[in-house]
Every structure is written in structure tokens, then in C-alpha cells.
Design a protein around this motif. Structure first.
Motif, PDB file in Angstrom:
ATOM      1  N   UNK A 117       0.865  -1.183   0.000  1.00 49.90           N
ATOM      2  CA  UNK A 117       0.000   0.000   0.000  1.00 49.90           C
ATOM      3  C   UNK A 117       0.901   1.234   0.000  1.00 49.90           C
ATOM      4  N   UNK A 118       0.304   2.384  -0.298  1.00 53.20           N
ATOM      5  CA  UNK A 118       1.058   3.636  -0.198  1.00 53.20           C
ATOM      6  C   UNK A 118       1.296   3.856   1.302  1.00 53.20           C
ATOM      7  N   UNK A 172      -0.146   8.173   4.388  1.00 51.86           N
ATOM      8  CA  UNK A 172      -1.478   8.608   3.989  1.00 51.86           C
ATOM      9  C   UNK A 172      -1.491  10.106   3.693  1.00 51.86           C
ATOM     10  N   UNK A 173      -1.915  10.455   2.493  1.00 48.10           N
ATOM     11  CA  UNK A 173      -2.035  11.869   2.142  1.00 48.10           C
ATOM     12  C   UNK A 173      -3.429  12.113   1.615  1.00 48.10           C
ATOM     13  N   UNK A 174      -4.105  13.105   2.165  1.00 43.63           N
ATOM     14  CA  UNK A 174      -5.473  13.331   1.730  1.00 43.63           C
ATOM     15  C   UNK A 174      -5.588  14.431   0.690  1.00 43.63           C
ATOM     16  N   UNK A 175      -4.502  15.144   0.461  1.00 46.33           N
ATOM     17  CA  UNK A 175      -4.650  16.305  -0.414  1.00 46.33           C
ATOM     18  C   UNK A 175      -3.732  16.303  -1.613  1.00 46.33           C
ATOM     19  N   UNK A 176      -3.824  15.254  -2.393  1.00 41.49           N
ATOM     20  CA  UNK A 176      -3.017  15.197  -3.594  1.00 41.49           C
ATOM     21  C   UNK A 176      -3.786  15.911  -4.695  1.00 41.49           C
ATOM     22  N   UNK A 177      -3.419  17.139  -4.968  1.00 39.24           N
ATOM     23  CA  UNK A 177      -4.158  17.906  -5.974  1.00 39.24           C
ATOM     24  C   UNK A 177      -3.734  17.490  -7.379  1.00 39.24           C
ATOM     25  N   UNK A 178      -2.425  17.447  -7.575  1.00 39.44           N
ATOM     26  CA  UNK A 178      -1.912  17.173  -8.917  1.00 39.44           C
ATOM     27  C   UNK A 178      -1.144  15.866  -8.890  1.00 39.44           C
ATOM     28  N   UNK A 179      -1.500  14.986  -9.789  1.00 35.65           N
ATOM     29  CA  UNK A 179      -0.779  13.721  -9.821  1.00 35.65           C
ATOM     30  C   UNK A 179      -0.905  13.102 -11.207  1.00 35.65           C
ATOM     31  N   UNK A 180       0.222  12.711 -11.759  1.00 38.07           N
ATOM     32  CA  UNK A 180       0.195  12.078 -13.078  1.00 38.07           C
ATOM     33  C   UNK A 180       0.644  10.638 -12.914  1.00 38.07           C
ATOM     34  N   UNK A 213      -1.767   2.745 -14.495  1.00 35.83           N
ATOM     35  CA  UNK A 213      -3.230   2.754 -14.575  1.00 35.83           C
ATOM     36  C   UNK A 213      -3.743   1.398 -15.064  1.00 35.83           C
ATOM     37  N   UNK A 260      -3.699  -1.238 -12.327  1.00 38.79           N
ATOM     38  CA  UNK A 260      -4.742  -1.045 -11.314  1.00 38.79           C
ATOM     39  C   UNK A 260      -5.944  -1.937 -11.518  1.00 38.79           C
ATOM     40  N   UNK A 316       3.132   4.215  -8.967  1.00 45.21           N
ATOM     41  CA  UNK A 316       2.317   5.240  -8.315  1.00 45.21           C
ATOM     42  C   UNK A 316       3.233   6.346  -7.779  1.00 45.21           C
ATOM     43  N   UNK A 322       2.999   8.361  -5.581  1.00 44.10           N
ATOM     44  CA  UNK A 322       2.978   8.554  -4.132  1.00 44.10           C
ATOM     45  C   UNK A 322       3.770   7.491  -3.383  1.00 44.10           C
TER      46      UNK A 322
END
Ligand SMILES: Cc1cc2nc3c(=O)[nH]c(=O)nc-3n(C[C@H](O)[C@H](O)[C@H](O)COP(=O)(O)OP(=O)(O)OC[C@H]3O[C@@H](n4cnc5c(N)ncnc54)[C@H](O)[C@@H]3O)c2cc1C
Ligand code: SF4
Ligand code: SF4
Ligand code: FES
Lengths: 221, 560
Positions: free
Chosen positions: A115-116, A119-127, A133, A136, A173, A175
Motif C-alpha cells: 500500500x502507499x 497517507x495523504x489526503x490532499x493530492x491535488x496534482x498527480x500524473x 493505470x 490497477x 504510483x 505517491x
């Protein structure tokens, strides 16, 4: 006269039987019937003690994975044919009949921190790279284990295709903070380099290309 | 007997249950999660993975979303719950991503107008998708999130009865399917997140095999109030054959956009402009046509998507569907021409979602102390019709709220465990082989048949009463079951436990459907064809009182 279809099915109750047996079942023919349709028919009309799993009926959840003539298939998306031999995923311990022990997945998620980690709840930008993908959508059906001759349940020295798919997906990923290459190597991925019989996924995951190669080549950003 | 103790017991391994469990654990509570299927399985996993997120396109905000939800729900929604739903939805999305999932973003990695699309009943585009496989990544991420949070998990263990003393719910009696043994869980609070009850309509359902409505029955038996149980949403477009795939999801109304049309078996056009209609609107028109004899030999109508192929926008939509893997079921069942939209699809409605459910406050607390609910099993958010992509958002919002509130109430508290309802335990330990007359699975089928025929997409008093009589007969028959003795993974035993829950839920739906003498949203009464704003802007509330089903109606709340 109504047509029938005869198939052979693996039956085994480890608590009672010394060894598994193959039994023949004859069921009424139905146009475009699926293997899952046959299993449901048998439990409903012939032997209510028959054990198997399913969930979605449309090749999504991964729960109906089994082997047809020795090859892994999704029962709900395989047309039924005369003479098929239907058995459980052969690399996993049998609970009863076609129901195999799937609890190892959750155990492995914890054991290998799949797992990542942070823990991050605010990932605004992610490629996310495309391969990531694609990985997944691994249904965690465990079919691929049947296609790897090196994999053996409970042998911690070799991870097998399912774990390699998980590790690669995490490595892709952005993150991810754990070194998944190292983990893959500790789990024997170098044996895959000259593997002749490449593992196969009935759900369309490119296990070798998208997962194993990327872990072998360290070419993931 | 194995006994396990914890602060909070979560029942259900889908989006809502796992979110509640993780949240409670992060607040420091000792949590156990029990799931009938492997962890991460259920409707969440088999969903399309589409999630509402207001505020991505210009001019959209939670107030617009709020209005759409109330309008779509035909004014039966609980406005306080809708308010929370609308305002918190973007947080729900982030919460799920924090477990590992990722939604579709534009090439710069942002949510933007390029990645949101419009679903029926929403006034603006606000639905976000995910990579091919839809809910699979959600299910996997949830499972990974649970592993990270270190929750104690019991997979393939079924909640059979709740335990309670005179004050509150204190745990649950469960059955371990793989070992064939009873486990008693004692807890400070219980969160029910067992999903819906679409399986009551098998094979006419697109839901997962485990959604047999267990949570509604558990809550009802514990004395909790349930709301609007008659409101069952049918997805308009599902496969009608082959038999083993009947009910499988092929699309919601927006699938037909921009130009798809629906015809009856004689080729007459039944509906056009499907793309912007709600599910209830389309299903109800289909239901009327089917009950007038317009159906095909498979009991469906013909969805003709070929008009889309003559416009660039239509052809683009085909590509989008294809890339998301949404045409695979049709391809498998109906062949290549149907897959390319060149041949019409035979489609019929399938039970999809329960708008009704356990009545809760804004913390997910039911009317019984110590009992919480989250996810599809709770009722009131969607009123008489749910808009597409809102359910997944609700799981994370209300899963979070219930987990947090339960943890606040119970963390580190000492609870005096009542010895527990001996009766509840005895009922399960009695689940040995039996040599009675009726096979549990056959009784499932009888119940499912009457639900589809009499309590399905169209209803009238005569049919509803016939269903009640049949339910009663099946209840009688269920006292004389034939159960095979095998200990491990015995489907007979699983079906026996489910049957009891299903019978309770069938009665809750049917009785509520009798009471609501109007047509509203998903509830279509042939003998009361109009919506009755004057008398029926009311919720139907059921609870068990002195061993009897008791009903009352309440005027729908207005937003404070
Ligand atoms: C085909 C399909 C597509 C969909 N697509 C979308 C979509 O794109 N967007 C959207 O918003 N919504 C969609 N939905 C609806 C949405 O998926 C569900 O409403 C939602 O996932 C329900 O989540 P849940 O956590 O409440 O229940 P579920 O995910 O169904 O989980 C319920 C869990 O409870 C467990 N359980 C059940 N009974 C017991 C018991 N007695 N004891 C212990 N555990 C039990 C089950 O095993 C399961 O793990 C779709 C639904 C379907 C069927
Ligand atoms: S890679 Fe394919 S076969 Fe293996 S677990 Fe994932 S979906 Fe199943
Ligand atoms: S590449 Fe070969 S050895 Fe490696 S996992 Fe696949 S089948 Fe097994
Ligand atoms: S039943 Fe879900 S993949 Fe076959």
C-alpha cells in the motif's frame, strides 16, 4: 429429445476425503450457457453441498476464477462446452471443491506493505503513468499463479506473478515511498528474466510487459 | 465458542464498511471488520467506479448539486443528509484516493472540465471516472487501506444476529463460512455497512451475489427504524440473455446519448432523448410498455444505439465506452455487431440500488443506541431516485462520519457485556445438517420470483398482497429445511442465513409498497398512477415493536 451437456468437476472435502475426485455431471443444454451457469445449476438442482464462489457474473470481481482443462478462466465469461474438466485454481490450497483459500492476499498486503505507506489526503496534482493505470485493474483473481511453474504456495522465496503485479503497480504510483525493486528482487524476480513459459492473465493484464519487465529493468521513474 | 472483543465492530467489506473501519481505527479505536465476502468485495468492487464531485466545472458548487439531488429524489430526500452529501462529496473522493485509488485526471494531473461528464439528472457535468476496470481499483485500494490501518479483519464471516442488552447494541453473532463455526463479537458499537438488497430480485439484478439485504434485517430485528423501503431503483439497461447473464449491467440512460432510442418488439419508438433522463423516468416508461405486452421473447425492449454512429459526438462516445471496457458484456452476450452498436441490444431493467434503508442522523447513528449505518444500507439521502455516481461518493462521506462518531462514542470505554442473547447464539449453533423438505436455494428462487413479478418495476395492490402470502408460505417452509452437513464453505448454510434476512427485507419492501398509494420516483403503482404531493410528500417509517411490524408516515423534513 432435449440435449444435454456433460462435464467433469473436481470434488474434494479435505476434512473427509483422502483425495480429490472428478465427478461427471449432466445438465440440460442451454444456448450460450456459461461455466458459471452450469455451477449454479448443479448446486441448485443436483448437489447442494457443491462449493464454489462467484460475485458479479460479468468478469469484473475476480471471484469465480477456476481452471478449465488445466487453464485458468473466469467461469462467468467462459462458454460451457461438452466434456470440459473444471477444477480449482491448482496452486492454492482447497477449502472445499472449487473454493480455494484466498485469505493469503490480505496477509500478503500486510506482510509486504502493499500500500502507499504514507497517507495523504490532499493530492491535488498527480500524473500516473499509463502502465500503472493498466495494472490497477488487476482483479486479484489469482489466476496467473496457475500459469507460473516456479510459483508454489507458501514458498516465501519466490513471489509469483500476482505479487509482481502489485509491486509494479505501486512502483508506478507517484505517491509510493518504498523501494519496490528491492522487494521484487528479494522475492526472486530475477528468475523471470529467462523464463520461457510466461505467465498469463485471463483479464488482460500484461503481466510480463507491464509489470515484470519494469521491475527487472528498473526503468520506472 | 470463539469470542472476540473490540470497541467498534464494522459489518461489511465494501466501500462504506472499510472506510468506517479505517476512520475509527485512525481515531484510536480498536476495530474489527467482518465481511461476508473477501475484503473489498461487494457492489463497490463491481461498480463502474464513477463518482460525483461538484465544483470542477465553472458555475458548479455544492448548492447546485444539492438541488439536483432533491429534484432527482422527487422531494422525498432527508434534506439534512443531502446537505452533508453535497458539501462533503469532494472530501469523499480525496479520502478514497488516500487509500491508494486514483481517479482520472487530465494530462497535467488535475481534475478539470475535460475529465468530468454529465449523467442523467445532474444539471452540470460533475462525474469523474477511473481507469479501465472501474470499481476494481477501488476495491483493491480499500483492502490495501485496511491493511495499512492494521484493522483486524474476518473475511467470509457472516453477521447473523445483533446482540443487545436493554440499552444498546453490544455486538453480533456471526458464522464463519470457511470453518463452519460461530464467532461471537462483543463491541461498544456496531456499524452496519452491508450494502443493498438487489439479490432479492435475482436474476433480474446487476448487483453482487452477496447483497441480500442482511443489514436491513439485522437493524430491523434490533429495533431500529427504517425509511422508505419501497424505493428500489432499477437500472434500465441490463442484459436479458443468456440466462446465466440475465440482469448484468450494460448502462444507465446517459449511455444512449446523444441519439440512441428505445423501441418495442414491433419496432415502435418508446423513448427518445434518453441521455438526459433519470433512471426512474426511463425504467418507468419501460415498465409500462413491458406490462402492455411490448416486450421481446426475452422480456426486454430494444435499445438502438446506431443513430449515434452518424455523428462525430456519437462515434466519440462509442470509443469512450469501449476504452472503459463498458461494452465487453454486450460483446460477450450479444456479439460483435451489438458491440459496434450496429445491432440493437435486448435490454430490461434490473434491480440496482435501494434508496430506502436504516434511518440515521447526520452522524450515521440509527434510532437504536450503539448502532450506526453507512453506505447503501442507510436510507433517506436519495429520496425516491438516486442520480448516477452519487452512491460511491456517499460511501466515503458517510463511512467516514459513522466511523468517526462511533469512535468518539466508544474508544477506550468500558462496556459491560451482557451475557448476550442466548437465543441469538442458539439459532446459529443450530445450523447443522438437517433432513427437512425444502432446499434453502429453492426458497431463495421462489422469493426472488415473487419479488420480481409482484414487487418489481410495477406494483399494484393485488400483486403486493399475493407477494405477502407467498412470503408467508416461504417463511413456513423455511422451518423445514434440508441442509447438507459439510462444515467448510457450505453454501446451504450461507443460503439459510441469507434466507432469513431476505424474508424480513422482502416483507419490509412489500408492506411499504402497499402503504405508499401513489407513484413517485422508483415506486410505480399501476393502481395509483399519479404523484400525490398533497398527501404523500411523506416518508414511510417502519420498526419492530413487540414483535410486530409497525408503520408510521412523517412529512418530509424541510432544510433548516
Ligand atoms: C453494476 C453496478 C455498477 C455501479 N456503478 C456505480 C457507479 O459507477 N457510481 C456510483 O456511484 N455507484 C455505482 N453503483 C452503486 C454502488 O456501487 C453501490 O451502491 C455501493 O458500492 C455500495 O457500497 P456499500 O459499501 O454500501 O456496499 P457493498 O460494496 O455492496 O459492500 C457490502 C459488503 O457487506 C458485506 N456483507 C453483506 N452482508 C453481510 C453480513 N451479513 N455480514 C457481514 N458482511 C456482509 C458484503 O460481503 C460486502 O463486502 C453500481 C452498482 C452496481 C451493481
Ligand atoms: S494479474 Fe490477472 S490473473 Fe493475476 S491476479 Fe491480476 S487479474 Fe488475476
Ligand atoms: S515470468 Fe515466468 S517465472 Fe516469472 S512469474 Fe511469470 S511465469 Fe513465473
Ligand atoms: S463472477 Fe465476478 S468475475 Fe466472474
Amino acid at each position: 429429445m432435449p440435449r444435454n451437456v456433460s462435464i467433469e468437476i473436481f470434488r474434494y472435502d479435505p476434512q473427509k476425503d483422502d483425495s480429490p475426485s472428478w465427478r461427471t455431471y449432466t445438465i440440460p443444454y442451454e444456448e450460450k450457457n456459461t461455466v458459471l451457469g452450469a455451477l449454479i445449476y448443479i448446486q441448485e438442482n443436483i448437489d447442494p453441498s457443491f462449493a464454489f464462489r462467484y460475485g458479479c457474473r460479468y468478469k469484473r470481481c475476480g471471484l469465480c476464477a477456476l481452471e478449465v482443462d488445466g487453464k485458468p478462466r473466469m467461469a462467468c465469461h467462459t462458454y460451457l462446452q461438452e466434456g470440459m474438466r473444471i477444477g480449482p485454481l491448482s496452486k492454492l490450497p482447497v477449502i472445499r471443491d472449487l473454493a480455494v483459500d484466498r485469505k493469503s492476499i490480505f496477509h500478503d498486503l500486510k506482510k509486504y506493505s502493499l500500500y502507499i505507506e504514507k497517507k495523504e489526503e490532499n493530492v491535488e496534482i498527480i500524473v500516473e503513468p499509463e502502465q500503472g493505470a493498466r495494472l490497477r485493474s488487476c482483479a486479484e483473481c489469482l489466476s496467473c499463479l496457475s500459469t507460473c511453474s516456479r510459483y508454489n504456495f507458501g514458498n516465501g522465496n519466490f513471489g509469483g506473478p500476482f505479487l509482481f503485479v502489485k509491486l509494479a503497480q505501486l512502483q508506478f504510483d507517484p505517491r509510493n515511498s518504498k523501494n519496490r525493486f528491492e522487494q521484487a528482487h528479494a522475492l526472486g524476480i530475477m528468475h523471470c528474466r529467462d523464463c520461457k513459459n510466461k505467465c498469463f492473465c485471463p483479464n488482460g493484464i500484461n503481466i510480463y510487459g507491464d509489470a515484470i519487465c519494469s521491475l527487472l529493468e528498473n526503468n520506472v521513474d | 465458542m470463539q469470542v472476540e472483543k473490540c470497541d467498534i465492530l464494522c459489518l461489511g467489506g465494501g466501500g462504506a464498511g472499510i472506510t468506517a473501519a479505517i476512520t475509527a481505527a485512525e481515531q484510536g479505536a480498536d476495530v474489527i471488520l467482518v465481511s461476508k465476502e473477501p475484503l473489498g468485495y461487494g457492489d463497490t468492487r463491481i461498480s463502474m467506479g464513477l463518482m460525483s464531485c461538484p465544483g470542477v466545472v465553472e458555475g458548479d458548487d455544492w448548492q447546485h448539486f444539492y438541488k439536483d439531488l432533491i429534484k432527482g429524489g422527487e422531494n422525498l430526500n432527508d434534506p439534512e443528509l443531502v446537505h452533508i452529501m453535497a458539501e462533503w462529496a469532494p472530501y469523499g473522493l480525496k479520502l478514497l484516493e488516500s487509500y491508494g485509488h486514483l481517479f482520472e485526471r487530465n494530462k497535467d494531473g488535475k481534475f478539470s472540465k475535460e475529465v468530468v461528464f454529465l449523467l442523467g439528472g445532474h444539471s452540470l457535468p460533475r462525474t469523474i471516472g477511473c481507469p479501465p476496470g472501474g470499481g476494481i481499483s477501488m476495491g483493491n485500494s480499500l483492502r490495501a487501506g485496511a491493511a495499512r490501518a492494521g484493522i483486524r479483519v474476518f473475511e467470509e464471516v457472516i453477521a447473523c444476529n445483533l446482540l443487545f442488552d436493554d440499552k444498546r447494541v453490544t455486538g453480533a453473532v456471526c458464522f464463519d463460512l470457511c470453518r463452519g463455526e460461530v464467532i461471537l463479537f462483543q463491541s461498544g458499537a456496531v456499524v452496519i455497512a452491508t450494502g443493498g438488497a438487489g439479490w432479492l430480485y435475482y436474476p433480474h439484478t446487476d448487483c453482487n451475489a452477496g447483497v441480500t439485504g442482511d443489514g436491513y434485517a439485522l437493524a430491523y430485528e434490533a429495533g431500529a427504524e427504517l425509511i422508505d423501503m419501497e424505493q428500489v431503483q432499477f437500472m434500465p439497461f441490463a442484459l436479458t440473455y443468456p440466462a446465466s447473464m440475465c440482469g448484468v449491467y450494460v448502462g444507465e440512460p446517459s449511455l444512449a446519448a446523444p441519439a440512441g432510442i428505445l423501441r418495442n418488439s414491433k419496432g415502435k419508438i418508446i423513448l427518445e432523448g434518453l441521455g438526459t433522463m433519470t433512471r426512474a423516468q426511463v425504467t418507468n416508461a419501460m415498465a409500462v410498455e413491458l406490462s402492455n405486452g411490448g416486450g421481446t421473447e426475452y422480456g426486454g425492449l430494444l435499445l438502438d444505439l446506431s443513430p449515434n454512429l452518424s455523428s462525430p459526438e456519437g462515434r466519440r462516445m462509442w470509443k469512450v465506452r469501449k476504452e472503459r471496457g463498458q461494452l465487453e458484456s454486450v460483446r460477450f452476450a450479444y456479439g460483435e455487431d451489438a458491440y459496434r452498436w450496429e445491432k440493437p441490444w435486448d435490454v430490461a431493467p434490473a434491480a440496482h440500488y435501494f434508496m430506502g434503508g436504516i434511518k440515521v442522523n447526520t452522524s450515521g447513528q440509527s434510532s437504536v443506541p450503539g448502532l450506526y449505518a453507512a453506505g447503501q444500507v442507510l436510507g433517506g439521502i436519495h429520496g425516491a431516485n438516486r442520480l448516477g455516481s452519487v452512491s460511491l461518493a456517499e460511501l466515503f462521506v458517510f463511512g467516514y462520519l459513522a466511523g468517526e462518531a462511533a469512535a468518539r462514542e466508544c474508544k477506550g470505554q468500558e462496556f459491560s457485556f451482557s451475557k448476550g442473547n442466548e437465543e441469538a447464539v442458539a439459532n446459529i449453533t443450530g445450523l447443522r445438517g438437517r433432513k427437512g423438505s425444502f432446499k434453502p436455494i429453492k426458497l431463495h428462487r421462489r422469493l426472488q420470483k415473487t419479488m420480481w413479478e409482484n414487487v418489481g418495476i410495477v406494483r399494484e395492490e393485488r400483486g403486493l398482497r399475493a407477494a405477502l402470502r407467498e412470503i408467508e408460505e416461504i417463511e413456513e417452509a423455511s422451518k423445514d429445511l434440508q441442509i447438507t452437513p459439510q462444515l467448510s464453505y457450505n453454501k446451504d448454510k450461507l443460503h439459510t442465513i441469507e434466507l432469513k434476512h431476505m424474508l424480513t427485507v422482502a416483507r419490509l419492501i412489500t408492506e411499504s409498497a402497499l402503504i405508499r398509494q401513489e407513484t413517485r420516483g422508483a415506486h410505480l403503482r399501476l393502481d395509483f398512477r399519479e404523484k400525490d404531493e398533497e398527501n404523500w410528500r411523506r416518508n414511510i417509517i417502519i420498526l419492530k415493536n413487540k414483535n410486530k411490524m409497525q408503520f408510521r408516515t412523517e412529512v418530509v423534513k424541510t432544510d433548516a
